[in-house]
Design a protein around this motif. Structure first.
Motif, PDB file in Angstrom:
ATOM      1  N   ARG A 148       2.298   1.970  -3.378  1.00 10.23           N
ATOM      2  CA  ARG A 148       1.368   2.608  -4.302  1.00 10.23           C
ATOM      3  C   ARG A 148       1.202   4.080  -3.958  1.00 10.23           C
ATOM      4  O   ARG A 148       1.095   4.933  -4.839  1.00 10.23           O
ATOM      5  CB  ARG A 148       0.018   1.886  -4.262  1.00 10.23           C
ATOM      6  CG  ARG A 148      -0.025   0.705  -5.208  1.00 10.23           C
ATOM      7  CD  ARG A 148      -1.369   0.037  -5.181  1.00 10.23           C
ATOM      8  NE  ARG A 148      -1.553  -0.701  -3.922  1.00 10.23           N
ATOM      9  CZ  ARG A 148      -2.667  -0.692  -3.223  1.00 10.23           C
ATOM     10  NH1 ARG A 148      -3.704  -0.004  -3.634  1.00 10.23           N
ATOM     11  NH2 ARG A 148      -2.752  -1.390  -2.098  1.00 10.23           N
ATOM     12  N   ALA A 149       1.230   4.368  -2.656  1.00 11.78           N
ATOM     13  CA  ALA A 149       1.119   5.773  -2.249  1.00 11.78           C
ATOM     14  C   ALA A 149       2.332   6.563  -2.734  1.00 11.78           C
ATOM     15  O   ALA A 149       2.195   7.695  -3.199  1.00 11.78           O
ATOM     16  CB  ALA A 149       0.997   5.868  -0.738  1.00 11.78           C
ATOM     17  N   ALA A 184      -2.913  12.873  -5.367  1.00 21.10           N
ATOM     18  CA  ALA A 184      -2.695  11.925  -4.288  1.00 21.10           C
ATOM     19  C   ALA A 184      -3.327  12.416  -2.996  1.00 21.10           C
ATOM     20  O   ALA A 184      -3.946  11.651  -2.251  1.00 21.10           O
ATOM     21  CB  ALA A 184      -1.194  11.687  -4.102  1.00 21.10           C
ATOM     22  N   ILE A 215      -4.244  10.415   0.564  1.00 20.50           N
ATOM     23  CA  ILE A 215      -2.896   9.975   0.931  1.00 20.50           C
ATOM     24  C   ILE A 215      -2.214  11.109   1.692  1.00 20.50           C
ATOM     25  O   ILE A 215      -2.180  12.248   1.209  1.00 20.50           O
ATOM     26  CB  ILE A 215      -2.092   9.616  -0.327  1.00 20.50           C
ATOM     27  CG1 ILE A 215      -2.737   8.417  -1.019  1.00 20.50           C
ATOM     28  CG2 ILE A 215      -0.641   9.325   0.019  1.00 20.50           C
ATOM     29  CD1 ILE A 215      -2.194   8.133  -2.388  1.00 20.50           C
ATOM     30  N   ASN A 216      -1.682  10.793   2.846  1.00 22.96           N
ATOM     31  CA  ASN A 216      -0.977  11.799   3.642  1.00 22.96           C
ATOM     32  C   ASN A 216       0.423  11.966   3.065  1.00 22.96           C
ATOM     33  O   ASN A 216       1.344  11.241   3.405  1.00 22.96           O
ATOM     34  CB  ASN A 216      -0.916  11.348   5.097  1.00 22.96           C
ATOM     35  CG  ASN A 216      -0.286  12.386   5.987  1.00 22.96           C
ATOM     36  OD1 ASN A 216       0.362  13.312   5.497  1.00 22.96           O
ATOM     37  ND2 ASN A 216      -0.472  12.238   7.281  1.00 22.96           N
ATOM     38  N   VAL A 236       4.181   5.997  -5.383  1.00 27.38           N
ATOM     39  CA  VAL A 236       4.080   6.226  -6.819  1.00 27.38           C
ATOM     40  C   VAL A 236       3.046   7.310  -7.100  1.00 27.38           C
ATOM     41  O   VAL A 236       3.264   8.191  -7.945  1.00 27.38           O
ATOM     42  CB  VAL A 236       3.736   4.913  -7.543  1.00 27.38           C
ATOM     43  CG1 VAL A 236       3.549   5.164  -9.022  1.00 27.38           C
ATOM     44  CG2 VAL A 236       4.845   3.892  -7.326  1.00 27.38           C
ATOM     45  N   ALA A 237       1.933   7.292  -6.354  1.00 27.22           N
ATOM     46  CA  ALA A 237       0.899   8.304  -6.567  1.00 27.22           C
ATOM     47  C   ALA A 237       1.436   9.693  -6.250  1.00 27.22           C
ATOM     48  O   ALA A 237       1.214  10.652  -7.001  1.00 27.22           O
ATOM     49  CB  ALA A 237      -0.320   8.000  -5.699  1.00 27.22           C
ATOM     50  N   ARG A 276       0.822  -1.197   0.000  1.00 22.01           N
ATOM     51  CA  ARG A 276       0.000   0.000   0.000  1.00 22.01           C
ATOM     52  C   ARG A 276       0.863   1.257   0.000  1.00 22.01           C
ATOM     53  O   ARG A 276       0.632   2.198  -0.748  1.00 22.01           O
ATOM     54  CB  ARG A 276      -0.844  -0.044   1.269  1.00 22.01           C
ATOM     55  CG  ARG A 276      -2.142   0.648   1.208  1.00 22.01           C
ATOM     56  CD  ARG A 276      -2.880   0.311   2.482  1.00 22.01           C
ATOM     57  NE  ARG A 276      -2.904   1.472   3.345  1.00 22.01           N
ATOM     58  CZ  ARG A 276      -3.888   2.363   3.324  1.00 22.01           C
ATOM     59  NH1 ARG A 276      -4.882   2.210   2.515  1.00 22.01           N
ATOM     60  NH2 ARG A 276      -3.859   3.393   4.120  1.00 22.01           N
TER      61      ARG A 276
END
Lengths: 238, 613
Positions: free
Chosen positions: B467-468, B479, B484-485, B470-471, B464
């Motif tokens: 993926r964060a 993001a 996403i923090n 990359v976002a 997870r």
């Protein structure tokens, strides 16, 4: 019963320049509310403030009974407020499916996520056909669909759409508007920001006309559509 | 023998060349069958010539004087000749060889012939130059020169599909016409080496695929240890030519793509295989000198892989990353029992490695917390500054300008060798009949650290948080809108990267005996330093595991082996980097997503056909 979203005397400034000069409006659950107005009226600024990307200088934002003023952007989503930003902001090098999965970043219910992905593919069949394709290869309208689908993945109580018809062909714009109407019929609460006043007002329960940071006119969508001054200013009639 | 080859083939050239050129012609105007025969024949002859004597004296390194046994550069030509012959036969459609060339046999043949030609002619010219004239060549030298030349001419005569020429604008000025023509020629030239996407691979049984992986690992180990072991400059240059063109020909043949597809399918087996191959490396070397290069490469590569989390996955440009290696190294050195450390304690390795990693991670958080609110260029500048602050602080903690902690510019020296469970890393050991020296011991230890870093990288990039990252890298605003923090996710990447660098540093301190401040600056003549680490990540391929490992190996090996260039060493190095970035901006081992970014025009039609089909 209080409204889902209550905005009171909201003021936002970039440095010394006030872009939103004290606006107030409400969004009731199940409604579609639209903010229309020309470039620079403060529509996008309002949405960015609601989702925590900008900090207000004054006023109140209450969402679901809770003040949003001190909540950072990444926590606003978890409260149920999803933002499909202006210019779409999809992740161009990720696949469509990965884009959708990121929309559900805060959720951990795997079966529910899978179900919602399928729902997004039903809503936008083109996304389902190209699920393994990089999102950047989609056309503008398809990217807009993806941005909307992604925002829905967080199961929002309120979906904020910023200029979903921007830069789209007339046919694609009709498709997007039809989708918004479908979402409305499914009971999704939507706050829609548009320059395309005609399309937005015919969908909306409530409309607010913004001009240089102020709401100058409010009413039901139908009333505004027939209002003389709105027709002159935004619908291109003399 | 030499005269026969020339006599039988040159007279034919003028007549056949005058035949009407077909639509699909080669770069050189020879009929295709003749070209194919020349190329294949040249390959066979090159193989034969490798067993002949090329020069009469053993004054040229590698002893090329023996009949019946290839030596030195001859081995390289032999390999090139075999490749040329195989691809030549495959281009005839010989049964069983088709599997070798799922891509394009012709383009592979061209590359193989060019590589053999380059190596052979380099050797012949080097012999003539160093020994003072062509007179020093034996018949074998002439044979190989003519055979490889024939192979190249033949290969370049092979037809290829010329791209549709752009129409010429009649209003063009002379200069515009010239530009237009040169662009056209360049497109044509590139098309000559074009390869088509390989057909879908036949499904092999798993055991066969695993055998392919093992074979690929063995080839990799062989090429790598050969490259490290090249004892003299001529051999290394020959090796570079042959390895470069050899890799190009294998990738044109489609073998590289096929093997990487298989390795992607069996990731765990590939990983284990790669580590077994790397662990086997010290056993293939008789000399601890090469294990020294091996362990330095491994430290460099491991740190580069840690940086790849920060740069490749999370997209944070960190120009001061080597400082974390320094933190780990200094921490381990302080508790190593070195006489120049103010702390007179000697911790066991596990404890000092852990401490090094933890202290580096704390530094990562302390430096990251204020800086990670910045984006892009600003972050790069600030990290560059913090990297230098580390070095200068360490320089000043010498007892005169500050408290005595690090012994200033003299560094912490005489760091004792490790001793784990009675295994003395400073002594030679006999294992499986091979002598394993000091550096080989550390190489094996470092390999475990590398394995840890590889596992951490893989687990985190698939998770997870990966993926964060990359976002955040792709679009920070979006993001954030996903919940996403950004700050926390970036801080985790920064701290994790720092922690892994610190872990490597704790081994590095023991390998190098001494830690000094100037080992850890932004740019320095020898890797690892921040600039080289970043280059290794970018060159190898951002966001991949094998990319930084390959990139670091090349970046270490090439400057180390090109020292004879003297003042031109850095120049040659720079030119190599520029060329690589011009022609392969996504890195040697590209991440699928990055390839999309840099070759959109190449990718678009493939997508369209897929959608249309």
């Amino acid at each position: 019963m209080t409204a889902l979203l209550e905005v009171e005397d909201l003021r936002v400034a970039y440095g010394k320049i006030e872009a939103v000069k004290g606006i107030s409006f409400k969004v009731e659950a199940g409604q579609v509310v639209t903010l229309i107005g020309t470039n620079g009226a403060g529509k996008t600024t309002t949405l960015r403030t609601l989702s925590g990307l900008l900090k207000p200088v004054g006023g109140q934002i209450r969402f679901n009974g809770k003040s949003l003023k001190k909540v950072p952007a990444h926590q606003v989503v978890s409260l149920g407020l999803a933002h499909s930003p202006e210019g779409r902001h999809i992740f161009p090098r990720m696949t469509i499916e990965d884009n959708l999965r990121l929309g559900a970043f805060l959720r951990s219910d795997k079966p529910g996520i899978e179900k919602d992905i399928q729902r997004a593919y039903e809503l936008f069949p083109i996304l389902g056909e190209r699920r393994k394709q990089a999102a950047g290869t989609l056309s503008g309208g398809e990217q807009q669909m993806l941005a909307m689908g992604r925002a829905l993945m967080s199961q929002p109580k309120l979906l904020m759409l910023d200029e979903p018809s921007m830069g789209l062909s007339p046919i694609m714009m009709q498709k997007i508007m039809a989708t918004i109407a479908e979402l409305k019929s499914q009971g999704t609460t939507i706050l829609l920001v548009e320059q395309n006043a005609q399309a937005a007002l015919s969908l909306a329960d409530q409309g607010h006309v913004m001009e240089v940071g102020n709401i100058v006119l409010s009413g039901s969508g139908q009333d505004l559509l027939t209002d003389e001054s709105v027709r002159k200013a935004y619908l291109g009639e003399d | 023998m030499t005269t026969e080859t020339t006599a039988s083939e040159t007279p034919e050239t003028p007549e056949t060349a005058s035949a009407p050129a077909p639509a699909a012609s080669g770069l050189i105007g020879l009929p295709a069958p003749l070209g194919r025969a020349l190329a294949t024949g040249g390959g066979i002859l090159a193989v034969v010539s490798a067993f002949m004597s090329w020069t009469w004296t053993s004054a040229f390194p590698g002893d090329l004087t023996v009949y019946g046994y290839p030596g030195g550069l001859q081995v390289l030509v032999l390999i090139g000749g075999i490749l040329t012959t195989l691809f030549g036969l495959a281009s005839y459609g010989v049964r069983g060889l088709g599997a070798l060339t799922p891509g394009s046999a012709d383009s592979a043949l061209k590359m193989a012939a060019l590589g053999t030609f380059g190596t052979a002619w380099y050797t012949v010219i080097a012999i003539s130059d160093e020994l003072g004239g062509v007179v020093n060549l034996d018949p074998g030298g002439f044979v190989v020169a003519i055979a490889t030349l024939a192979a190249v001419i033949g290969a370049l005569a092979l037809p290829f599909e010329r791209p549709e020429p752009d129409p010429v604008d009649p209003d063009d000025t002379g200069w515009e016409l010239f530009k237009h023509n040169s662009r056209q020629n360049w497109t044509n030239f590139r098309a000559a080496f074009a390869t088509k996407a390989p057909a879908p691979a036949p499904t092999l049984p798993s055991w066969a695929e695993i055998l392919v992986i093992i074979a690929a690992m063995a080839v990799g180990l062989f090429v790598f240890s050969y490259g490290i072991g090249t004892a003299y400059d001529e051999l290394f240059i020959g090796f570079l030519i042959m390895a470069g063109f050899g890799f190009a020909s294998l990738s044109k043949a489609g073998i590289v793509a096929r093997v990487s597809a298989i390795t992607a399918k069996h990731r765990n087996i590939t990983m284990i295989g790669a580590f077994v191959a790397a662990a086997a490396f010290p056993f293939t070397q008789s000399n601890d000198q090469y294990a020294t290069i091996g362990v330095y490469i491994l430290i460099f590569a491991t740190v580069a892989l840690g940086l790849n989390i920060v740069v490749g996955l999370a997209g944070l440009l960190d120009l001061g990353y080597v400082a974390f290696l320094g933190v780990g190294a200094y921490t381990a050195a302080l508790v190593s029992g070195s006489p120049s450390s103010p702390l007179h304690v000697q911790w066991p390795f596990w404890a000092s490695a852990l401490l090094g990693a933890v202290v580096a991670m704390i530094f990562g958080v302390v430096i990251g917390a204020p800086t990670l609110r910045l984006r892009g260029d600003y972050l790069a500048i600030v990290t560059l500054g913090f990297g230098e602050i580390f070095r200068i602080t360490v320089l000043n903690l010498d007892g005169t300008s500050g408290p005595d902690v690090t012994n200033g510019s003299n560094g912490i020296s005489s760091i004792p060798n490790l001793n784990i469970l009675g295994f003395d890393f400073g002594a030679q050991h006999q294992i499986l009949g091979s002598t394993i020296g000091r550096f080989a011991n550390y190489l094996l230890l470092m390999l475990i650290i590398t394995l840890i870093v590889v596992i951490v990288f893989r687990r985190s990039s698939d998770s997870r948080i990966g993926r964060a990252w990359v976002a955040i890298r792709e679009d920070e605003t979006a993001a954030l809108a996903m919940g996403i923090n950004g700050f926390r996710v970036k801080l985790i990447a920064f701290a994790l990267g720092a922690c892994l660098a610190g872990l490597s540093g704790s081994v590095q301190a023991h390998v190098t005996y001494t830690v000094t401040p100037e080992q850890y600056q932004f740019a320095y003549v020898v890797p690892p330093n921040s600039a080289f680490l970043l280059a290794a990540v970018v060159l190898g391929g951002m966001g991949t595991i094998s990319g930084p490992l390959v990139g670091a190996s090349l970046l270490y090996l090439i400057p180390a082996k090109l020292q004879f260039l003297g003042d031109y060493q850095l120049f040659a190095f720079g030119v190599t980097l520029i060329l690589l970035m011009r022609f392969r901006p996504e890195g040697l081992i590209p991440n699928r997503r990055r390839q999309l970014e840099f070759h959109e025009e190449a990718e678009a039609p493939a997508v369209l056909t897929k959608a249309g089909a």
